[in-house]
Design a protein around this motif. Structure first.
Motif, PDB file in Angstrom:
ATOM      1  N   HIS A  72      27.797  14.147   4.142  1.00 39.57           N
ATOM      2  CA  HIS A  72      28.123  15.143   3.065  1.00 39.57           C
ATOM      3  C   HIS A  72      29.019  16.739   3.371  1.00 39.57           C
ATOM      4  N   LEU A 103      29.539  19.809   1.208  1.00 44.68           N
ATOM      5  CA  LEU A 103      28.924  20.478   0.467  1.00 44.68           C
ATOM      6  C   LEU A 103      29.651  21.677  -0.063  1.00 44.68           C
ATOM      7  N   GLN A 135      29.963  26.242  -1.103  1.00 45.24           N
ATOM      8  CA  GLN A 135      28.234  27.335  -1.311  1.00 45.24           C
ATOM      9  C   GLN A 135      28.948  28.566  -2.037  1.00 45.24           C
ATOM     10  N   GLY A 192      27.121  34.466  -4.114  1.00 42.01           N
ATOM     11  CA  GLY A 192      25.847  34.219  -5.255  1.00 42.01           C
ATOM     12  C   GLY A 192      24.954  33.509  -4.391  1.00 42.01           C
ATOM     13  N   GLY A 193      25.303  32.062  -3.266  1.00 42.34           N
ATOM     14  CA  GLY A 193      24.242  31.314  -2.715  1.00 42.34           C
ATOM     15  C   GLY A 193      23.935  29.549  -2.607  1.00 42.34           C
ATOM     16  N   GLY A 194      24.523  29.212  -4.289  1.00 42.77           N
ATOM     17  CA  GLY A 194      24.041  28.523  -4.615  1.00 42.77           C
ATOM     18  C   GLY A 194      24.966  27.248  -3.991  1.00 42.77           C
ATOM     19  N   ILE A 195      24.037  25.577  -3.980  1.00 44.15           N
ATOM     20  CA  ILE A 195      24.679  25.254  -3.217  1.00 44.15           C
ATOM     21  C   ILE A 195      25.223  23.364  -3.618  1.00 44.15           C
ATOM     22  N   SER A 210      26.886  19.844  -3.585  1.00 45.96           N
ATOM     23  CA  SER A 210      26.606  18.427  -3.185  1.00 45.96           C
ATOM     24  C   SER A 210      27.983  18.053  -3.485  1.00 45.96           C
ATOM     25  N   MET A 231      29.146  12.136  -0.439  1.00 44.05           N
ATOM     26  CA  MET A 231      28.358  11.650   0.159  1.00 44.05           C
ATOM     27  C   MET A 231      29.078  10.320   0.598  1.00 44.05           C
ATOM     28  N   ILE A 243      31.167  23.200   3.654  1.00 44.96           N
ATOM     29  CA  ILE A 243      30.016  22.569   4.138  1.00 44.96           C
ATOM     30  C   ILE A 243      29.422  21.077   5.089  1.00 44.96           C
ATOM     31  N   ALA A 266      28.061  17.986   6.119  1.00 50.97           N
ATOM     32  CA  ALA A 266      26.973  17.903   7.684  1.00 50.97           C
ATOM     33  C   ALA A 266      26.736  16.518   7.814  1.00 50.97           C
ATOM     34  N   PHE A 303      23.990  20.626  10.434  1.00 52.95           N
ATOM     35  CA  PHE A 303      25.608  21.095   9.996  1.00 52.95           C
ATOM     36  C   PHE A 303      26.827  21.557  10.541  1.00 52.95           C
ATOM     37  N   GLY A 304      27.370  21.764   9.724  1.00 53.23           N
ATOM     38  CA  GLY A 304      28.521  22.853  10.408  1.00 53.23           C
ATOM     39  C   GLY A 304      28.451  23.892   9.725  1.00 53.23           C
ATOM     40  N   LYS A 305      28.753  24.860  10.504  1.00 52.43           N
ATOM     41  CA  LYS A 305      29.273  25.737  10.186  1.00 52.43           C
ATOM     42  C   LYS A 305      29.636  27.242   8.960  1.00 52.43           C
TER      43      LYS A 305
END
Lengths: 110, 113
Positions: A33, A35, A37, A40-43, A45, A48, A86, A88, A100-102
């Motif tokens: 995947h 992703l 972000q 403010g934080g929302g993730i 997708s 895939m 990100i 994953a 997960f990648g960093k």
């Protein structure tokens, strides 16, 4: 140890530039995947992938299963693309956990 | 609107005081999962559920409990929170599993004092 490595860690570019973010992983996988972000934080997708290539608007994601590598490309980048991206991976071995990648922090300057 | 609803958005608590973070989805998804995100460590999966009454440990399950009594709800329970559980938590769901598009909740910032 199963790992996902992303590069670059940080990327600053001018609006309009073509962006590439890379993801390499160490084990056979079933799915990967990408992703997004935002501050403010929302993730969200984005894609895939289990093989080949997918495109959505200005975003393109590719995966090479044999080389254990995936890339996310952004064409005609825009300041609203500024976010952390990100990668994953779900290992093919069902006993292994999601890796997960960093993340890659992207900043597009107007 | 298709969504994953996570509550609360912010929570400050003290060590040892039991808490629950709720997660609900309205898409009839079978797969639900919990993650924590920490600076320098990134995202890590805590628990996941493939369907009602089916739950399994992720990468970092210690100190957490989950339950899946109904398809739409997947609460995360911290029976005795500790400061090392201070983190940003996300719930996510998908139709059948990790090989499909994931939908994330808006996150819960938890601080354990």
């Amino acid at each position: 140890k199963n790992e996902v490595e992303q590069s670059p860690q940080n990327l600053t570019a001018q609006e309009g530039e073509f962006i590439t973010i890379n993801c390499s992983y160490s084990v056979g996988i079933s799915a990967l995947h990408w992703l997004q972000q935002h501050p403010g934080g929302g993730i969200v997708s984005l894609f895939m992938l289990s093989s080949g290539k997918k495109k959505h608007g200005r975003l393109i994601a590719t995966i090479n299963i044999q080389e254990k590598h995936s890339s996310l490309h952004i064409t005609a980048s825009h300041p609203r693309d500024s976010a952390v991206y990100i990668c994953a991976a779900l290992p093919a071995n069902r006993d292994d956990k999601i890796i997960f990648g960093k993340g890659t922090r992207l900043h597009i300057l107007p | 609107e298709a969504q994953v609803t996570q509550n609360p958005r912010y929570l400050i608590t003290v060590t040892g005081k039991k808490l629950t973070v709720t997660c609900s989805q309205n898409m009839n998804h079978e797969y639900m999962s919990w993650y924590r995100q920490d600076p320098g460590l990134g995202l890590r999966q805590i628990y996941y559920s493939m369907n009602v009454e089916v739950t399994d440990k992720g990468d970092v399950p210690e100190g957490y409990k989950v339950s899946r009594k109904e398809k739409r709800n997947f609460p995360l329970i911290l029976e005795s929170p500790s400061p090392n559980q201070t983190s940003l938590y996300f719930c996510a769901s998908s139709r059948t599993g990790w090989s499909e598009k994931l939908f994330f909740g808006s996150g819960t910032q938890l601080s354990v004092l």
